[in-house]
Write a protein that holds these residues in place. Structure first.
Motif, PDB file in Angstrom:
ATOM      1  N   GLN A 582       0.539  -0.682  -0.405  1.00 12.00           N
ATOM      2  CA  GLN A 582       0.400  -0.070  -0.094  1.00 12.00           C
ATOM      3  C   GLN A 582       0.767   1.528  -0.018  1.00 12.00           C
ATOM      4  N   VAL A 583       1.805   1.947   0.945  1.00 12.56           N
ATOM      5  CA  VAL A 583       3.042   2.630   1.380  1.00 12.56           C
ATOM      6  C   VAL A 583       3.940   2.711  -0.149  1.00 12.56           C
ATOM      7  N   ARG A 584       3.468   1.372  -1.311  1.00 12.00           N
ATOM      8  CA  ARG A 584       4.939   1.459  -2.208  1.00 12.00           C
ATOM      9  C   ARG A 584       3.716   2.023  -3.560  1.00 12.00           C
ATOM     10  N   LEU A 585       2.020   1.626  -3.352  1.00 15.97           N
ATOM     11  CA  LEU A 585       1.614   1.504  -4.397  1.00 15.97           C
ATOM     12  C   LEU A 585       1.381   3.433  -4.662  1.00 15.97           C
ATOM     13  N   ARG A 586       0.665   3.862  -3.286  1.00 14.25           N
ATOM     14  CA  ARG A 586       0.084   5.202  -3.462  1.00 14.25           C
ATOM     15  C   ARG A 586       1.655   5.939  -3.827  1.00 14.25           C
ATOM     16  N   ALA A 587       2.735   5.577  -3.492  1.00 15.03           N
ATOM     17  CA  ALA A 587       3.727   5.781  -4.086  1.00 15.03           C
ATOM     18  C   ALA A 587       4.201   6.378  -5.599  1.00 15.03           C
ATOM     19  N   VAL A 588       3.538   5.286  -5.912  1.00 17.03           N
ATOM     20  CA  VAL A 588       4.115   4.893  -7.419  1.00 17.03           C
ATOM     21  C   VAL A 588       2.713   5.249  -8.177  1.00 17.03           C
ATOM     22  N   ASP A 589       1.607   5.699  -7.617  1.00 16.63           N
ATOM     23  CA  ASP A 589      -0.245   6.155  -8.399  1.00 16.63           C
ATOM     24  C   ASP A 589       0.537   8.069  -8.021  1.00 16.63           C
ATOM     25  N   ARG A 590       1.285   8.233  -7.211  1.00 12.65           N
ATOM     26  CA  ARG A 590       1.643  10.165  -6.554  1.00 12.65           C
ATOM     27  C   ARG A 590       2.648   9.932  -8.334  1.00 12.65           C
ATOM     28  N   GLU A 594       1.994  12.978 -10.815  1.00  7.11           N
ATOM     29  CA  GLU A 594       3.137  13.961 -11.555  1.00  7.11           C
ATOM     30  C   GLU A 594       3.479  13.773 -12.835  1.00  7.11           C
ATOM     31  N   ILE A 595       3.267  12.715 -13.454  1.00  6.90           N
ATOM     32  CA  ILE A 595       4.123  12.219 -14.862  1.00  6.90           C
ATOM     33  C   ILE A 595       2.779  12.852 -15.525  1.00  6.90           C
ATOM     34  N   GLN A 596       1.413  12.785 -15.629  1.00  7.64           N
ATOM     35  CA  GLN A 596       0.358  12.716 -16.782  1.00  7.64           C
ATOM     36  C   GLN A 596       0.441  14.588 -15.950  1.00  7.64           C
ATOM     37  N   GLY A 597       0.754  15.139 -15.144  1.00  8.59           N
ATOM     38  CA  GLY A 597       1.100  16.493 -15.257  1.00  8.59           C
ATOM     39  C   GLY A 597       1.863  17.120 -15.978  1.00  8.59           C
ATOM     40  N   THR A 598       2.616  16.356 -16.584  1.00  6.35           N
ATOM     41  CA  THR A 598       4.164  16.819 -16.810  1.00  6.35           C
ATOM     42  C   THR A 598       3.819  16.885 -18.242  1.00  6.35           C
ATOM     43  N   MET A 599       3.183  16.034 -18.592  1.00  7.60           N
ATOM     44  CA  MET A 599       2.901  15.721 -20.096  1.00  7.60           C
ATOM     45  C   MET A 599       2.134  16.452 -20.517  1.00  7.60           C
ATOM     46  N   ALA A 600       0.872  16.879 -19.510  1.00  9.23           N
ATOM     47  CA  ALA A 600       0.194  17.777 -20.146  1.00  9.23           C
ATOM     48  C   ALA A 600       0.418  19.296 -20.156  1.00  9.23           C
ATOM     49  N   ARG A 601       1.744  19.578 -19.276  1.00 11.95           N
ATOM     50  CA  ARG A 601       2.443  20.956 -19.282  1.00 11.95           C
ATOM     51  C   ARG A 601       3.348  21.333 -20.645  1.00 11.95           C
ATOM     52  N   LEU A 602       4.333  19.864 -21.314  1.00 12.41           N
ATOM     53  CA  LEU A 602       4.636  20.050 -22.526  1.00 12.41           C
ATOM     54  C   LEU A 602       3.679  20.013 -23.625  1.00 12.41           C
ATOM     55  N   GLY A 603       2.471  19.171 -23.609  1.00 13.88           N
ATOM     56  CA  GLY A 603       1.991  19.208 -24.844  1.00 13.88           C
ATOM     57  C   GLY A 603       2.496  19.267 -26.296  1.00 13.88           C
ATOM     58  N   GLU A 609      12.041  13.843 -28.535  1.00 11.45           N
ATOM     59  CA  GLU A 609      12.753  12.436 -27.047  1.00 11.45           C
ATOM     60  C   GLU A 609      12.964  12.973 -25.783  1.00 11.45           C
ATOM     61  N   GLN A 610      12.561  14.288 -25.642  1.00 10.98           N
ATOM     62  CA  GLN A 610      11.847  14.531 -23.947  1.00 10.98           C
ATOM     63  C   GLN A 610      10.490  13.732 -24.320  1.00 10.98           C
ATOM     64  N   LEU A 611       9.441  14.012 -24.873  1.00 15.10           N
ATOM     65  CA  LEU A 611       8.608  13.524 -24.739  1.00 15.10           C
ATOM     66  C   LEU A 611       8.414  11.466 -24.890  1.00 15.10           C
ATOM     67  N   ALA A 612       9.026  11.511 -25.650  1.00 13.71           N
ATOM     68  CA  ALA A 612       9.393   9.929 -25.390  1.00 13.71           C
ATOM     69  C   ALA A 612      10.117   9.574 -23.765  1.00 13.71           C
ATOM     70  N   ALA A 613      10.767  10.412 -23.200  1.00 11.17           N
ATOM     71  CA  ALA A 613      11.031   9.911 -22.107  1.00 11.17           C
ATOM     72  C   ALA A 613      10.429   9.450 -20.786  1.00 11.17           C
ATOM     73  N   GLU A 616       8.241   7.114 -21.135  1.00 11.49           N
ATOM     74  CA  GLU A 616       8.273   5.741 -21.281  1.00 11.49           C
ATOM     75  C   GLU A 616       8.399   5.638 -19.800  1.00 11.49           C
ATOM     76  N   GLU A 617       8.120   6.459 -19.060  1.00 15.97           N
ATOM     77  CA  GLU A 617       8.841   6.378 -17.405  1.00 15.97           C
ATOM     78  C   GLU A 617       7.351   6.005 -17.218  1.00 15.97           C
ATOM     79  N   LEU A 618       6.249   6.889 -17.586  1.00 14.87           N
ATOM     80  CA  LEU A 618       4.884   6.756 -16.943  1.00 14.87           C
ATOM     81  C   LEU A 618       4.462   5.503 -17.363  1.00 14.87           C
ATOM     82  N   TRP A 619       4.408   4.490 -18.689  1.00 14.76           N
ATOM     83  CA  TRP A 619       4.429   2.768 -19.023  1.00 14.76           C
ATOM     84  C   TRP A 619       5.236   2.365 -18.121  1.00 14.76           C
ATOM     85  N   VAL A 620       6.434   2.422 -17.802  1.00 12.75           N
ATOM     86  CA  VAL A 620       7.845   1.724 -16.550  1.00 12.75           C
ATOM     87  C   VAL A 620       6.069   1.372 -15.240  1.00 12.75           C
TER      88      VAL A 620
END
Length: 636
Positions: A582-590, A594-603, A609-613, A616-620
């Motif tokens: 539960q502690v790890r899963l909440r950290a992953v979800d947080r 954050e990454i989804q927010g970053t992608m929204a800001r990048l557009g 290259e930056q978008l792909a990286a 990739e982190e989001l998928w992992v």
């Protein structure tokens, strides 16, 4: 100077003296579940026990005032000792000879704490007085005891002694034991003379050693024996750093276990009364030492009685005016007890010692059993002051007596007492009195009886009535939201890491500080890491973690988490795995958020290259989170 105490010896002292054995000298402990014990905190007033002791971990923690630590911390705090004094005291109990880093084995007394030196002086004095009771000069003292029905065995049981009539017998004896004149004056065992040299404070008197609740001699009560003694009938030790008469009860060291076992204490007025009661089989008898029974005495008894519903404190007072005044003074403190309070008065105004001489042991036991509720005694005293022959007198008596009945915590007894009050006043309409009392009680409840901390005062249940709940934060620390599922899970995981490290290792040691959203919990995680990690699992693991804490606030939280019960009926690998996930899963979800927010800001216009990286982190992380949900602890 004796130097710093060897670290190995400090550890040996910690390990040798069980914390529950030390704490139980000061308060009654009961089973709290999970291997822990609980009692009323000796460091603050409370109505229900929030003080817990973990014998297996050697730690204590109060969920009310946040006091906590190990055996040495407890002794330092309760007896106001320095660290070295606490180690030396416990070493004496365990029979451990301490080594000092700068000077080898301790030789002599330099560097010893003042309190320990004063206690040692009193112990030596008690042995000296006890030995003197067998001398020819002490025949007058032995005769005094015999005339009051005490044989040699009774005198020995209470360590009664005799102080020789000369000027400096004890002073010379203690000098020979290595005590300085300054220590003898400070202890109250000696006093300055006109010549400037110290002389014995007690001379030609029968001596009762006064012990604190842990059994250490801290003072003396001395009884005049000769007509040419111009001093008071009883002379007590003056106030010192170890003897404060408002904070000691004579006989408490002998009576405490029976008081805790029977939930009953009998308060008498003198040393010989305590002796008479104990010899007669009333082994819960205690007495104050030259002062009225007061608030600090109540605190001592409450820790032993645990404020349970069946506990009882019985006062015995002389039947004269002074005795009645003392009884009413005791009644003023009645509301500070959750225990029932009663009074018993011997026939003919005799005290327990006189009663035993006149009528035997059975009469003393019978005196205690023939008690009357203290509130009833107070009611009769109040009623007796009014003229009940006219309506105005009856009304005035009711106005004064009704609030007393309204304060009775047991509703059934309150009702019966209201009916009884109506009869005492000669008021035929019993329901009028019953309703008046009920109204006063209701008004008191509506006002709340709130003290400074919002805790119910008097005999109502306190805010600690339920099982102790963790505080919002250690004193001075950031606030914790215990309603937050994340904070609750982080707390459980840290408790497991401190109490059952094998269940969460080695996975726990790979958790980062950022996985703990509450700053105080992150600080505890850091302390565990700095101590070598949960996988270390050494015998002194908790000691290492507490030592690694950066300050007292974090150290207190470590202690709290190490003592607090884990919230599971079965604490096993399955439960530990759930908390880890539960502690790890909440950290992953947080992090996913954050990454989804970053992608929204990048557009869509972001560099590929930056978008792909980022993608990739989001998928992992999403795959890892799904694995945790599907496989639980196996997915870690």
């Amino acid at each position: 100077m004796a130097g710093r105490i060897n670290d190995d010896d400090v550890k040996a002292v910690r390990d040798a003296v069980p914390i529950d054995a030390v704490v139980s000298d000061y308060l009654q402990l009961r089973n709290a579940g999970g291997g822990n014990l609980k009692g009323l905190c000796p460091f603050h007033d409370e109505k229900s026990p929030s003080f817990q002791v973990s014998p297996s971990k050697g730690l204590y923690h109060c969920f009310g005032c946040q006091a906590g630590g190990d055996t040495l911390d407890f002794v330092m705090k309760i007896d106001h000792l320095s660290f070295s004094e606490a180690v030396e005291r416990l070493a004496g109990l365990a029979g451990i000879t301490l080594r000092y880093e700068e000077g080898g084995y301790t030789a002599g007394t330099s560097g010893r704490g003042e309190r320990i030196r004063l206690v040692e002086a009193h112990k030596a004095a008690a042995e000296f007085y006890l030995d003197q009771l067998g001398s020819a000069e002490a025949e007058i003292g032995r005769k005094f005891l015999a005339e009051r029905g005490f044989d040699q065995a009774a005198a020995a049981h209470f360590s009664v002694g005799y102080s020789p009539a000369g000027w400096d017998h004890l002073t010379r004896f203690l000098r020979g034991k290595g005590f300085s004149d300054k220590e003898l004056i400070t202890s109250g065992l000696a006093q300055d003379s006109r010549s400037g040299k110290p002389i014995d404070r007690f001379r030609g008197r029968l001596m009762w050693p006064i012990r604190d609740i842990s059994g250490e001699v801290v003072g003396f009560g001395a009884r005049k024996l000769r007509e040419d003694d111009n001093g008071p009938k009883y002379l007590n030790t003056p106030e010192t750093s170890i003897y404060k008469k408002s904070q000691v009860l004579y006989g408490i060291d002998l009576a405490k276990k029976e008081i805790a076992r029977t939930s009953r204490a009998v308060v008498v007025e003198g040393y010989t009364d305590v002796m008479a009661c104990h010899v007669a089989g009333v082994t819960t008898a205690i007495a104050t030492c030259g002062t009225a029974f007061g608030g600090d005495h109540i605190k001592i008894l409450r820790r032993l009685l645990m404020d349970n519903a069946t506990a009882e404190v019985i006062f015995t007072f002389d039947g004269d005016a002074a005795g009645q005044k003392a009884a009413l003074r005791a009644f003023e403190d009645d509301q500070k007890f959750a225990a029932e309070t009663s009074i018993t008065i011997a026939p003919g105004g005799m005290d327990p010692c006189d009663l035993r001489l006149a009528q035997g042991d059975a009469a003393v036991s019978g005196l205690v059993e023939a008690r009357t509720p203290l509130f009833e005694f107070a009611l009769r005293h109040i009623v007796s002051r009014h003229n009940l022959e006219n309506p105005a007198g009856r009304a005035a008596a009711l106005d004064e007596a009704a609030p007393i009945v309204a304060n009775i915590k047991n509703i059934a007894i309150q009702h019966e007492s209201a009916v009884q009050l109506a009869g005492m006043l000669g008021i035929r309409d019993e329901q009028f009195v019953v309703k008046r009392v009920a109204q006063l009680a209701r008004w008191a409840r509506d006002r709340g009886g709130q003290g400074p901390a919002g805790q119910q005062q008097g005999r109502g249940r306190s805010s600690y009535e339920a099982a102790p709940t963790p505080s919002a934060a250690p004193a001075g620390g950031p606030a914790l939201n215990l309603r937050s599922p994340a904070h609750r899970t982080e707390r459980e995981l840290l408790k497991l890491a401190l109490q059952r490290p094998a269940l969460v290792s080695p996975a726990f040691d790979a958790y980062g500080l950022d996985e703990f959203t509450a700053p105080p919990y992150a600080a505890v995680r850091q302390a565990i890491q700095d101590a070598g990690g949960a996988s270390l699992g050494t015998e002194d693991y908790l000691t290492r973690v507490r030592a690694a804490a950066p300050n007292d606030t974090v150290r207190a939280l470590v202690t709290e988490l190490a003592v607090e019960a884990i919230h599971a009926k079965t604490v096993d690998e399955v439960y530990a795995g759930v908390q880890l996930v539960q502690v790890r899963l909440r950290a992953v979800d947080r992090r996913v958020h954050e990454i989804q927010g970053t992608m929204a800001r990048l557009g869509p216009q972001a560099p590929p290259e930056q978008l792909a990286a980022v993608q990739e982190e989001l998928w992992v992380l999403q795959q890892y989170g799904q694995r945790l949900r599907n496989r639980g602890a196996e997915g870690l």
